[in-house]
Enzyme design. Structure first.
Site, PDB file in Angstrom:
ATOM      1  N   ARG A   1      42.147-136.224 -24.197  1.00 19.50           N
ATOM      2  CA  ARG A   1      41.657-136.498 -22.855  1.00 19.50           C
ATOM      3  C   ARG A   1      41.328-135.178 -22.166  1.00 19.50           C
ATOM      4  O   ARG A   1      42.079-134.202 -22.247  1.00 19.50           O
ATOM      5  CB  ARG A   1      42.708-137.269 -22.030  1.00 19.50           C
ATOM      6  CG  ARG A   1      42.841-138.731 -22.422  1.00 19.50           C
ATOM      7  CD  ARG A   1      41.593-139.503 -22.041  1.00 19.50           C
ATOM      8  NE  ARG A   1      41.657-140.915 -22.343  1.00 19.50           N
ATOM      9  CZ  ARG A   1      41.139-141.492 -23.430  1.00 19.50           C
ATOM     10  NH1 ARG A   1      40.552-140.727 -24.335  1.00 19.50           N
ATOM     11  NH2 ARG A   1      41.204-142.787 -23.613  1.00 19.50           N
TER      12      ARG A   1
ATOM     13  N   HIS B   1      31.909-136.964 -25.912  1.00 19.25           N
ATOM     14  CA  HIS B   1      32.928-138.014 -26.033  1.00 19.25           C
ATOM     15  C   HIS B   1      32.544-139.050 -27.094  1.00 19.25           C
ATOM     16  O   HIS B   1      32.519-140.252 -26.837  1.00 19.25           O
ATOM     17  CB  HIS B   1      33.167-138.703 -24.686  1.00 19.25           C
ATOM     18  CG  HIS B   1      34.551-139.286 -24.580  1.00 19.25           C
ATOM     19  ND1 HIS B   1      35.240-139.342 -23.397  1.00 19.25           N
ATOM     20  CD2 HIS B   1      35.377-139.837 -25.502  1.00 19.25           C
ATOM     21  CE1 HIS B   1      36.423-139.904 -23.585  1.00 19.25           C
ATOM     22  NE2 HIS B   1      36.529-140.216 -24.870  1.00 19.25           N
TER      23      HIS B   1
END
Length: 314
Positions: free
Chosen positions: A229, A277
Site C-alpha cells: 500500500r 498499481h
C-alpha cells in the site's frame, strides 16, 4: 435476502452479471442506483464504497472485500459491526509473486544500468553477483508475503521476512515485532513491502527506516520495492533517498495518492521503476467464485474463511 455490489470506480454491471450467474434465484443489487430496500440486503461485496452505503443495510451479515486489501473498509468510521472477509485468490497471489520476483530480478541483474548503457550505445559488461549473495527482506508474511518469499527462495536469493507476530516458514529467516525490526533491516539489501495498511503501518517506511538498511550489499546500495500500500511509505522521503543515494533504486506499484500526480518528482527519478498499481490485478471470475462459495458455506454452517482482524488489518 439480497446481495449488494457496492463499488466505487468500477462498472457494477459485470459484477452483478457474474453473481447472477452463480445465484440465479437471488436478488442482486448495485449501489448507488439499484439498492432497493436496504433492509433486505444480507451480503455486501464492497470496494471503496462509503460506510453510509453499508450502514443503511440494517440486516447486513457479511461484507466481502473485492480485492486483496481491506484498508478501504477499515479506514472508514462507523462501519457496520459485521464480519469482513478478505478475498484470497490463488491467481492474485501468483500475480503478486510474479511482479515481486520480476522487480527483484531487474535490480539484481542491473537492468537500470544496462538500459542506460543502451540509450548511450555503450557495450560494457558489469560484474554480476550471485543470487545467493543478495539479501531480500519482506515486510509482511501473510498469504502474499509468504508466497513471494518462497518464490524468491527458489530462485536462489537469501530471503528473510518480518511480521508483527512470529511466523515459521521453511527456509526463510523470520523476524517479528519491534524488538527484531532493526536486525531485520540491517541484514536487508532489497526491502519488499507487502504489509496491509493499518494505523501501525501507515508511513512505516520513512527516512529512518531507509537509512537503517544494509549499506554493504552486493548491489552497492539498498533497494525498496512496494506492492503493498502506498500509505505505508513516505513519498517525500523516498524521493530524497533516491536523489541523495540513500537508496540505490526503487520499484513502486503503489503510491500515497493514485493516480500519481503529473508533477510528482518520482517521474523524474531515473533509478525508480514505476507501475500503475497493476502488480496483482484481481481476476473477477475467480473472486466471484470465491464469494459464492463463502456465502454457501456461511449459510450451511456459519463459518467464514479469511475473516479480518480489524486491529491488525488482516
Amino acid at each position: 435476502m439480497a446481495l449488494l455490489v457496492a463499488v466505487n470506480g468500477w462498472d457494477t454491471g459485470p459484477w452483478v452479471a457474474r453473481l447472477k450467474a452463480r445465484f440465479p434465484d437471488r436478488d442482486i443489487r448495485s449501489w448507488p442506483d439499484a439498492v432497493g430496500d436496504p433492509a433486505n440486503i444480507r451480503y455486501a461485496l464492497a470496494w471503496k464504497a462509503p460506510a453510509e452505503a453499508l450502514n443503511a443495510c440494517a440486516n447486513l451479515e457479511v461484507v466481502f472485500s473485492l480485492g486483496a486489501g481491506v484498508d478501504h473498509l477499515l479506514g472508514q468510521k462507523n462501519l457496520p459491526q459485521v464480519p469482513i472477509v478478505r478475498v484470497v485468490d490463488p491467481d492474485l497471489t501468483a500475480r503478486m509473486s510474479e511482479w515481486i520476483a520480476l522487480q527483484v530480478l531487474l535490480h539484481h541483474r542491473q537492468h537500470l544500468a544496462y538500459a542506460a548503457q543502451q540509450r548511450e550505445k555503450v557495450w560494457r559488461e558489469l560484474t554480476q553477483p550471485s543470487a545467493r549473495d543478495l539479501r531480500v527482506g519482506i515486510l509482511g508474511l501473510g498469504v502474499l508475503g509468504a508466497d513471494a518469499a518462497d518464490v524468491l527462495k527458489r530462485l536462489g536469493f537469501n530471503v528473510a521476512g518480518w511480521s508483527r507476530s512470529k511466523k515459521a516458514l521453511s527456509g526463510i529467516d523470520c523476524y517479528a515485532g519491534d524488538a527484531e525490526f532493526d536486525a531485520f533491516l540491517a541484514r536487508t539489501d532489497v526491502l519488499v513491502n507487502l504489509l496491509p495498511l493499518t494505523a501501525e503501518t501507515r508511513g512505516l517506511v520513512n527516512r529512518s527506516v531507509l537509512e537503517r538498511l544494509a549499506r554493504d550489499g552486493v548491489l552497492g546500495g539498498p533497494v525498496f520495492i512496494n506492492a503493498g500500500r502506498g500509505g505505508s511509505h513516505v513519498e517525500a522521503d523516498l524521493v530524497a533517498a533516491l536523489q541523495d543515494g540513500t537508496l540505490k533504486a526503487a520499484s513502486l506499484d503503489v503510491f500515497e495518492t493514485e493516480p500519481l500526480a503529473a508533477d510528482s518528482p518520482l517521474w523524474d527519478c531515473e533509478n525508480a521503476i514505476l507501475t500503475p498499481h497493476v502488480a496483482a490485478d484481481s481476476d473477477p471470475e475467480a473472486i466471484s467464485d470465491y464469494v459464492a462459495e463463502q456465502i454457501r458455506r456461511f449459510e450451511a454452517d456459519g463459518t467464514l474463511e479469511n475473516r479480518v482482524d480489524p486491529a491488525r488489518g488482516y
